[in-house]
Design an enzyme around this catalytic site. Structure first.
Site, PDB file in Angstrom:
ATOM      1  N   LYS A  22      25.693 -88.162 -98.022  1.00 47.06           N
ATOM      2  CA  LYS A  22      24.780 -89.180 -97.540  1.00 47.06           C
ATOM      3  C   LYS A  22      24.507 -90.401 -98.184  1.00 47.06           C
ATOM      4  O   LYS A  22      24.526 -91.407 -97.983  1.00 47.06           O
ATOM      5  CB  LYS A  22      23.597 -88.621 -96.914  1.00 47.06           C
ATOM      6  CG  LYS A  22      22.564 -89.408 -96.202  1.00 47.06           C
ATOM      7  CD  LYS A  22      21.229 -88.763 -95.884  1.00 47.06           C
ATOM      8  CE  LYS A  22      20.312 -88.498 -96.854  1.00 47.06           C
ATOM      9  NZ  LYS A  22      19.307 -90.031 -96.957  1.00 47.06           N
ATOM     10  N   ASN A  23      23.960 -89.987 -99.653  1.00 45.47           N
ATOM     11  CA  ASN A  23      23.366 -91.058-100.486  1.00 45.47           C
ATOM     12  C   ASN A  23      24.511 -91.872-101.063  1.00 45.47           C
ATOM     13  O   ASN A  23      24.050 -93.092-101.629  1.00 45.47           O
ATOM     14  CB  ASN A  23      22.472 -90.490-101.222  1.00 45.47           C
ATOM     15  CG  ASN A  23      20.982 -89.848-100.754  1.00 45.47           C
ATOM     16  OD1 ASN A  23      21.071 -90.092 -99.517  1.00 45.47           O
ATOM     17  ND2 ASN A  23      20.323 -89.471-101.642  1.00 45.47           N
ATOM     18  N   CYS A 116       6.425 -93.633 -95.463  1.00 46.27           N
ATOM     19  CA  CYS A 116       7.288 -92.525 -94.894  1.00 46.27           C
ATOM     20  C   CYS A 116       6.680 -91.107 -95.426  1.00 46.27           C
ATOM     21  O   CYS A 116       5.748 -91.094 -95.925  1.00 46.27           O
ATOM     22  CB  CYS A 116       8.720 -92.719 -95.025  1.00 46.27           C
ATOM     23  SG  CYS A 116       9.380 -91.955 -96.720  1.00 46.27           S
ATOM     24  N   ARG A 121       6.570 -95.779-100.355  1.00 42.25           N
ATOM     25  CA  ARG A 121       7.981 -96.264-100.836  1.00 42.25           C
ATOM     26  C   ARG A 121       8.193 -97.591-100.776  1.00 42.25           C
ATOM     27  O   ARG A 121       8.824 -97.938-100.095  1.00 42.25           O
ATOM     28  CB  ARG A 121       9.021 -95.352-100.180  1.00 42.25           C
ATOM     29  CG  ARG A 121       9.066 -93.709-100.557  1.00 42.25           C
ATOM     30  CD  ARG A 121       9.906 -93.123 -99.574  1.00 42.25           C
ATOM     31  NE  ARG A 121      11.468 -93.069-100.140  1.00 42.25           N
ATOM     32  CZ  ARG A 121      12.299 -92.518 -99.589  1.00 42.25           C
ATOM     33  NH1 ARG A 121      12.207 -91.639 -98.513  1.00 42.25           N
ATOM     34  NH2 ARG A 121      13.650 -92.502-100.282  1.00 42.25           N
ATOM     35  N   ARG A 397      19.854 -85.956 -90.100  1.00 42.29           N
ATOM     36  CA  ARG A 397      20.019 -87.103 -90.957  1.00 42.29           C
ATOM     37  C   ARG A 397      20.892 -86.895 -92.078  1.00 42.29           C
ATOM     38  O   ARG A 397      21.663 -88.039 -92.289  1.00 42.29           O
ATOM     39  CB  ARG A 397      18.507 -87.671 -91.312  1.00 42.29           C
ATOM     40  CG  ARG A 397      17.777 -87.993 -90.110  1.00 42.29           C
ATOM     41  CD  ARG A 397      16.436 -88.740 -90.942  1.00 42.29           C
ATOM     42  NE  ARG A 397      16.804 -89.312 -92.188  1.00 42.29           N
ATOM     43  CZ  ARG A 397      16.251 -89.153 -93.355  1.00 42.29           C
ATOM     44  NH1 ARG A 397      15.333 -88.492 -93.397  1.00 42.29           N
ATOM     45  NH2 ARG A 397      16.704 -89.939 -94.310  1.00 42.29           N
TER      46      ARG A 397
HETATM   47  C1  UD1 Z   1      17.071 -92.463-103.004  1.00 40.40           C
HETATM   48  C2  UD1 Z   1      17.641 -91.448-102.379  1.00 40.40           C
HETATM   49  C3  UD1 Z   1      16.681 -90.233-102.145  1.00 40.40           C
HETATM   50  C4  UD1 Z   1      16.414 -89.884-103.219  1.00 40.40           C
HETATM   51  C5  UD1 Z   1      15.341 -90.790-104.217  1.00 40.40           C
HETATM   52  C6  UD1 Z   1      15.243 -90.618-105.617  1.00 40.40           C
HETATM   53  C7  UD1 Z   1      19.304 -92.761-100.881  1.00 40.40           C
HETATM   54  C8  UD1 Z   1      19.600 -93.256 -99.613  1.00 40.40           C
HETATM   55  N1  UD1 Z   1      18.004 -92.111-101.004  1.00 40.40           N
HETATM   56  O1  UD1 Z   1      15.873 -93.188-102.439  1.00 40.40           O
HETATM   57  O2  UD1 Z   1      17.462 -89.261-101.195  1.00 40.40           O
HETATM   58  O3  UD1 Z   1      15.108 -88.938-103.029  1.00 40.40           O
HETATM   59  O4  UD1 Z   1      16.676 -91.834-104.312  1.00 40.40           O
HETATM   60  O5  UD1 Z   1      16.296 -89.927-106.296  1.00 40.40           O
HETATM   61  O6  UD1 Z   1      20.046 -92.973-101.863  1.00 40.40           O
HETATM   62  N2  UD1 Z   1      10.090 -97.509-106.360  1.00 40.40           N
HETATM   63  C9  UD1 Z   1       9.126 -98.261-106.413  1.00 40.40           C
HETATM   64  N3  UD1 Z   1       9.497 -99.746-106.160  1.00 40.40           N
HETATM   65  C10 UD1 Z   1      10.821 -99.917-105.819  1.00 40.40           C
HETATM   66  C11 UD1 Z   1      11.294 -98.978-105.442  1.00 40.40           C
HETATM   67  C12 UD1 Z   1      11.239 -97.508-105.947  1.00 40.40           C
HETATM   68  O7  UD1 Z   1       8.170 -98.070-107.009  1.00 40.40           O
HETATM   69  O8  UD1 Z   1      10.960-101.146-105.120  1.00 40.40           O
HETATM   70  C13 UD1 Z   1       9.636 -95.973-106.758  1.00 40.40           C
HETATM   71  C14 UD1 Z   1       9.529 -95.087-105.563  1.00 40.40           C
HETATM   72  O9  UD1 Z   1       8.345 -95.247-104.936  1.00 40.40           O
HETATM   73  C15 UD1 Z   1       9.862 -93.850-106.059  1.00 40.40           C
HETATM   74  C16 UD1 Z   1      10.828 -94.012-107.140  1.00 40.40           C
HETATM   75  O10 UD1 Z   1      10.795 -95.263-107.453  1.00 40.40           O
HETATM   76  O11 UD1 Z   1       8.611 -93.229-106.677  1.00 40.40           O
HETATM   77  C17 UD1 Z   1      12.335 -93.675-106.923  1.00 40.40           C
HETATM   78  O12 UD1 Z   1      12.718 -94.334-105.833  1.00 40.40           O
HETATM   79  P1  UD1 Z   1      14.248 -94.483-105.522  1.00 40.40           P
HETATM   80  O13 UD1 Z   1      14.751 -94.468-106.618  1.00 40.40           O
HETATM   81  O14 UD1 Z   1      14.054 -96.289-105.151  1.00 40.40           O
HETATM   82  O15 UD1 Z   1      14.511 -93.883-104.044  1.00 40.40           O
HETATM   83  P2  UD1 Z   1      15.325 -94.317-103.010  1.00 40.40           P
HETATM   84  O16 UD1 Z   1      16.361 -95.332-103.233  1.00 40.40           O
HETATM   85  O17 UD1 Z   1      14.524 -94.623-101.796  1.00 40.40           O
END
Ligand code: UD1
Length: 434
Positions: A22-23, A116, A121, A397
């Site tokens: 999925k990811n 969420c 996030r 999902r």
């Molecule tokens: C992706 C995965 C999700 C997984 C996560 C962590 C997909 C579709 N989803 O989510 O399944 O749980 O990686 O491995 O691939 N953060 C910030 N600012 C930003 C972006 C992120 O502070 O602009 C923080 C988030 O709040 C979180 C951390 O960084 O604490 C990691 O988030 P991130 O790696 O971005 O996760 P996703 O890409 O949303």
């Protein structure tokens, strides 16, 4: 409302080929927009989130066709740059369309995917990176309006190795003038898979899997074909189900290296794990034992997405296991439901302490998020008696026909329409993002 009805206590046995990740497929679908050509995406799982991405691509003007597990996207006819709010809300990773739409059309009008079920996030890293590349981004409430006269390559230092931000910036960088260097990039296998897809369409991308990703922009992009990586989190879930049920299961189509932190936990818990380059077999040797602390961390650390399924497997272990969730601030919602199944788990902030119990018992539970829901299925498979798992909109999902996969391994599990109307347990909705 559909539920999964599970009679626990069956030993899972057999071999399965795991679905595409999925990811991986979600950023790849967003990336298919960037080329303006035809992308043939093989090993594409049939998931709710894939349907949501397909709906966004169609809205933007793409044509899509599915042939078995292959999805063919023609992004030639794209003629708009807005994504309506209802499509954005379907899933968190809709935010990946920001970089893709902007790169392709020079403008993007969409809404924030918002908070969420895992805690806040934010997408500040996505936005600051795109701004550094020359995007003008105006935010009004949850609406984002972005435009650019032309993206420029630059150096971007991420303060957190965010998976989504790394992917968004890689997509935008493919159409930027010059070289983009993303430092402290996420190193997840799905980033490497995205690099593979982008290269297949003619982009110049190097370094994925390390902390520095380099994209040389403005290369001509063409038709391409790419097979999606196997899903290491779905694989981890099925291995957790095998471990919890005293089973013997081989998962094929996934790299053992991508699963090493998860299989390490199960080895420590007493299972026999045997790995080939693209398969992992787990044989239970009786009741699991509690293990040393499990800290979630960015790859190559223990994945936050595997926390709930592994916790569910250890709920019936001998001894105690401490979990520390370092990625998301509110990722223990499944604990309340696991307690309904008889688990003894206490949480405080980022820490959860699992005291193994001799046995779990059947109960009615509700998935509150995707991986938490998978954890409930794992626990229900191990429990004595019958369980009903509601909230399948979350599980669907990310898991392709989870009941079919598990039934083939010998689980007593079926999807059915619920006749109960417990308003608390079966309330609709919740947030589907993740
Ligand atoms: C992706 C995965 C999700 C997984 C996560 C962590 C997909 C579709 N989803 O989510 O399944 O749980 O990686 O491995 O691939 N953060 C910030 N600012 C930003 C972006 C992120 O502070 O602009 C923080 C988030 O709040 C979180 C951390 O960084 O604490 C990691 O988030 P991130 O790696 O971005 O996760 P996703 O890409 O949303």
């Amino acid at each position: 409302m559909e539920i999964l009805q599970i009679r626990g206590g069956r030993r899972l046995e057999g071999s399965l080929r795991v679905q595409g990740a999925k990811n991986s497929v979600l950023p790849i679908l967003a990336a298919s927009l960037v080329s303006g050509a035809v992308s043939v995406i093989e090993n594409c799982p049939a998931l709710r989130d894939v349907e949501a991405s397909a709906a966004i691509l169609r809205h933007l003007g793409c044509t899509l066709r599915r042939e078995g597990s292959t999805l063919i996207v023609d992004s030639g006819p794209v003629d708009r740059c807005d994504v309506p709010d209802d499509l954005m809300r379907e899933m968190r990773s809709s935010v990946l369309f920001l970089g893709a739409v902007l790169a392709r059309t020079g403008c993007a009008s969409l809404s924030l995917p918002g908070g969420c079920e895992l805690g806040p996030r934010p997408i500040d890293l996505h936005l600051s990176g795109l701004r550094a590349m020359g995007a003008e981004i105006a935010q009004e409430g949850s609406d984002l309006r972005c435009r650019t006269a032309g993206l420029r390559g630059c150096e971007i230092q991420l303060t957190i190795p965010s998976v989504g931000a790394t992917e968004n910036l890689m997509l935008a960088a493919c159409r930027a003038e010059g070289t983009t260097v993303i430092r402290n990039a996420a190193r997840e296998p799905e980033i490497v898979d995205l690099q593979g897809f982008l290269r297949a369409m003619g982009a110049s991308v190097q370094g994925a899997g390390s902390a520095t990703v380099v994209v040389e922009g403005s290369r001509p992009l063409t038709d391409c074909c790419h097979a999606v990586l196997g899903d290491r989190i779905a694989a981890a879930t099925y291995l957790a189900a095998a471990a919890a049920s005293g089973g013997d299961v081989e998962v094929r189509g996934v790299s053992y290296r991508h699963l090493s932190t998860v299989t390490g936990i199960f080895s420590e818990a007493g299972c026999h794990v045997c790995s080939e380059p693209d398969s992992v077999r787990l044989r239970s040797r009786g009741r699991l034992r509690g293990v040393g602390p499990v800290h979630t961390a960015p790859y190559p650390g223990f994945p936050t997405d595997a926390q709930a399924p592994v916790m569910a497997a250890l709920a019936g272990s001998l001894g105690e296991t401490v979990f520390v969730e370092n990625i998301f601030s509110d990722r223990y919602r499944h604990v309340r439901e696991l307690r309904r199944l008889g688990a003894d788990i206490r949480t405080e902030g980022r820490v959860a302490v699992v005291h193994g119990v001799p046995y779990l018992h059947g109960a009615q539970v509700r998935a509150t998020d995707l991986r938490g829901g998978a954890g409930l299925v794992v626990a229900a498979l191990a429990a004595v008696g019958e369980s009903e798992v509601a909230g399948l909109e979350h599980i669907d999902r990310g898991y392709e026909e989870i009941e079919t996969v598990l039934a083939a391994l010998g689980a007593d599990i079926r999807r059915k329409e619920s006749i109960r109307k417990d308003p608390d347990l079966y309330r609709e909705g919740g947030d589907a993002r993740g």
